[in-house]
Design a protein around this motif. Structure first.
Motif, short mmCIF file in Angstrom:
data_model
loop_
_atom_site.label_atom_id
_atom_site.label_comp_id
_atom_site.label_asym_id
_atom_site.label_seq_id
_atom_site.Cartn_x
_atom_site.Cartn_y
_atom_site.Cartn_z
N GLN A 123 0.83 -1.20 0.00
CA GLN A 123 0.00 0.00 0.00
C GLN A 123 0.87 1.26 0.00
N ASP A 124 1.88 1.28 0.86
CA ASP A 124 2.80 2.43 0.90
C ASP A 124 3.43 2.66 -0.46
N LEU A 125 3.94 1.57 -1.04
CA LEU A 125 4.64 1.68 -2.32
C LEU A 125 3.70 2.14 -3.43
N GLY A 126 2.47 1.67 -3.41
CA GLY A 126 1.51 2.10 -4.42
C GLY A 126 1.24 3.59 -4.35
N GLU A 127 1.11 4.12 -3.14
CA GLU A 127 0.87 5.56 -2.97
C GLU A 127 2.08 6.38 -3.41
N VAL A 128 3.26 5.89 -3.08
CA VAL A 128 4.49 6.59 -3.48
C VAL A 128 4.63 6.60 -5.00
N LEU A 129 4.37 5.45 -5.63
CA LEU A 129 4.48 5.37 -7.08
C LEU A 129 3.43 6.24 -7.77
N ARG A 130 2.24 6.31 -7.21
CA ARG A 130 1.18 7.13 -7.80
C ARG A 130 1.60 8.60 -7.82
N PHE A 131 2.17 9.07 -6.72
CA PHE A 131 2.65 10.45 -6.66
C PHE A 131 3.73 10.66 -7.72
N GLY A 132 4.67 9.71 -7.83
CA GLY A 132 5.71 9.83 -8.84
C GLY A 132 5.16 9.80 -10.25
N ALA A 133 4.16 8.95 -10.50
CA ALA A 133 3.59 8.83 -11.84
C ALA A 133 2.89 10.11 -12.27
N VAL A 134 2.17 10.73 -11.35
CA VAL A 134 1.50 11.99 -11.67
C VAL A 134 2.53 13.08 -11.95
N THR A 135 3.58 13.13 -11.15
CA THR A 135 4.64 14.12 -11.37
C THR A 135 5.26 13.93 -12.75
N ALA A 136 5.56 12.68 -13.11
CA ALA A 136 6.15 12.39 -14.41
C ALA A 136 5.17 12.69 -15.55
N GLY A 137 3.90 12.31 -15.37
CA GLY A 137 2.92 12.52 -16.42
C GLY A 137 2.69 13.98 -16.73
N LEU A 138 2.62 14.81 -15.69
CA LEU A 138 2.44 16.25 -15.93
C LEU A 138 3.64 16.84 -16.66
N ASN A 139 4.83 16.34 -16.36
CA ASN A 139 6.02 16.78 -17.08
C ASN A 139 5.91 16.48 -18.57
N CYS A 140 5.25 15.37 -18.91
CA CYS A 140 5.13 14.95 -20.31
C CYS A 140 4.14 15.80 -21.10
N GLY A 141 3.50 16.74 -20.44
CA GLY A 141 2.62 17.66 -21.16
C GLY A 141 3.38 18.76 -21.88
N PHE A 142 4.71 18.74 -21.80
CA PHE A 142 5.55 19.78 -22.41
C PHE A 142 6.61 19.13 -23.29
N VAL A 143 7.17 19.93 -24.20
CA VAL A 143 8.34 19.51 -24.96
C VAL A 143 9.57 19.90 -24.16
N GLY A 144 10.43 18.93 -23.86
CA GLY A 144 11.55 19.18 -22.96
C GLY A 144 11.09 19.01 -21.52
N CYS A 145 12.06 18.92 -20.62
CA CYS A 145 11.74 18.70 -19.22
C CYS A 145 11.14 19.96 -18.60
N ASN A 146 9.96 19.82 -18.01
CA ASN A 146 9.29 20.93 -17.34
C ASN A 146 8.48 20.36 -16.18
N PRO A 147 9.14 20.06 -15.05
CA PRO A 147 8.45 19.40 -13.94
C PRO A 147 7.33 20.26 -13.37
N PRO A 148 6.29 19.61 -12.84
CA PRO A 148 5.14 20.35 -12.32
C PRO A 148 5.39 20.93 -10.94
N SER A 149 4.55 21.87 -10.55
CA SER A 149 4.55 22.40 -9.19
C SER A 149 3.82 21.43 -8.28
N ARG A 150 3.98 21.63 -6.97
CA ARG A 150 3.26 20.79 -6.02
C ARG A 150 1.75 20.98 -6.16
N ASP A 151 1.32 22.21 -6.39
CA ASP A 151 -0.10 22.46 -6.56
C ASP A 151 -0.67 21.69 -7.75
N ASP A 152 0.10 21.62 -8.84
CA ASP A 152 -0.35 20.88 -10.02
C ASP A 152 -0.53 19.40 -9.70
#
Length: 318
Positions: free
Chosen positions: A282-311
């Motif tokens: 359960q812990d690992l699933g929650e940690v991975l979900r946070f990482g996946a959202v962070t990575a996915g939002l970055n993929c909304g741009f060309v080039g690396c553009n990591p999201p803010s915490r609010d995003d």
């Protein structure tokens, strides 16, 4: 403080060519550790970046996003050497391939004395990756620094980003990488990294071999469109990718995921050697979900553009 050590560079991203036309490129700040340091800061973590940065124009470009994100450049004196360049092309799936130009460049303008003098007194997590094990002379310096940081009690995290095209002696590289892996508590790798290191083993077998090393407590494996997996002695989990509304590319996605994983671990007070190995499914699933959202939002741009915490929070709450 999260200290991220390794290269910074400029990605020259090739755009699709018109038949017979000149190659068109756009310049983007990058380097896996550089991206991770910025992603950590945008997620609200105190982040310091340990890498010399050039005095040239590309170096000026690299300094801008660091300052905007609030990352502390730990080596204050700029290097007289040029900035490393990476030419980025994409395959049919949009995944990047790289050609590097780094001989005599700023990110290799290092010494034990320079690196140790730049370290802050308090280091909670020391994140290393990218090019550190590639060149024997560089690896010797960096490994000594990592050993001294480990002796201070910091959690050590590594994202090796295996680049076979950069490596002349792959057996020698693997031996040098082993030295870093034996010190690490957290290892993040891609399925492509694992295949390059040994394509006869499954992801599960690789993960168990990594967990059998002297200090490794957590292994995270990214698998492109197939998502990510995490393994500890207490459990394992999988998370699907988060797909942005508009897709840009995957440059920096793994670096953003790494920052997301470290942030999620920190907020669970799990960034200690004793607690990492006890993370369950359960812990690992929650940690991975946070990482996946962070990575996915970055993929909304060309080039690396990591999201803010609010995003990230907005997606997690939706």
């Amino acid at each position: 403080m999260f200290v991220v050590a390794g290269e910074s560079l400029i990605d020259l991203v090739a755009r699709p060519q018109v038949s017979g036309g000149a190659m068109d490129m756009s310049a983007h700040e990058g380097g896996s550790p550089y991206n991770c340091a910025i992603a950590l800061a945008r997620l609200g973590q105190a982040s310091g970046f340990l890498c010399p940065i050039s005095k040239d124009t590309f170096g000026d470009r690299l300094m801008g996003p660091l300052a905007a994100a609030g990352v502390v450049p730990l080596i204050a004196e700029r290097s007289n050497c040029n900035t490393t360049l990476a030419v980025v092309t994409r395959n049919a799936k949009g995944l990047p391939a790289y050609a590097f130009y780094r001989k005599g460049t700023a990110e290799r303008d290092i010494s034990r004395e320079k690196l140790m003098a730049a370290l802050p007194k308090t280091i909670d997590v020391f994140q290393i990756g990218g090019f550190l094990p590639i060149e024997p002379e560089d690896a010797e310096i960096w490994l000594d620094v990592v050993k001294q940081v480990a002796a201070r009690g910091a959690v050590l995290s590594i994202d090796p980003n295996v680049r076979p095209s950069l490596i002349d002696d792959f057996a020698g590289y693997k031996a040098r990488l082993d030295g870093f892996l034996d010190l690490a508590h957290i290892v993040k790798v891609s399925d492509e990294d694992l295949s390059a290191l040994d394509d006869t083993l499954s992801i599960e077998a690789h993960a168990q071999l990594l967990l059998a090393r002297p200090n490794v407590k957590l292994v995270v494996v990214t698998m492109g469109d197939a998502g990510s997996r995490a393994f500890t002695a207490s459990g394992e989990a999988h998370a699907a990718v988060h797909r942005p509304a508009v897709f840009g590319d995957t440059v920096g996605a793994g670096d953003s995921l790494m920052a997301g994983v470290l942030t999620a671990l920190a907020e669970r007070e799990a960034l200690t050697v004793d607690r990492l190995g006890g993370l369950d499914a359960q812990d690992l699933g929650e940690v991975l979900r946070f990482g996946a959202v962070t990575a996915g939002l970055n993929c909304g741009f060309v080039g690396c553009n990591p999201p803010s915490r609010d995003d990230v929070d907005a997606v997690l709450k939706s």
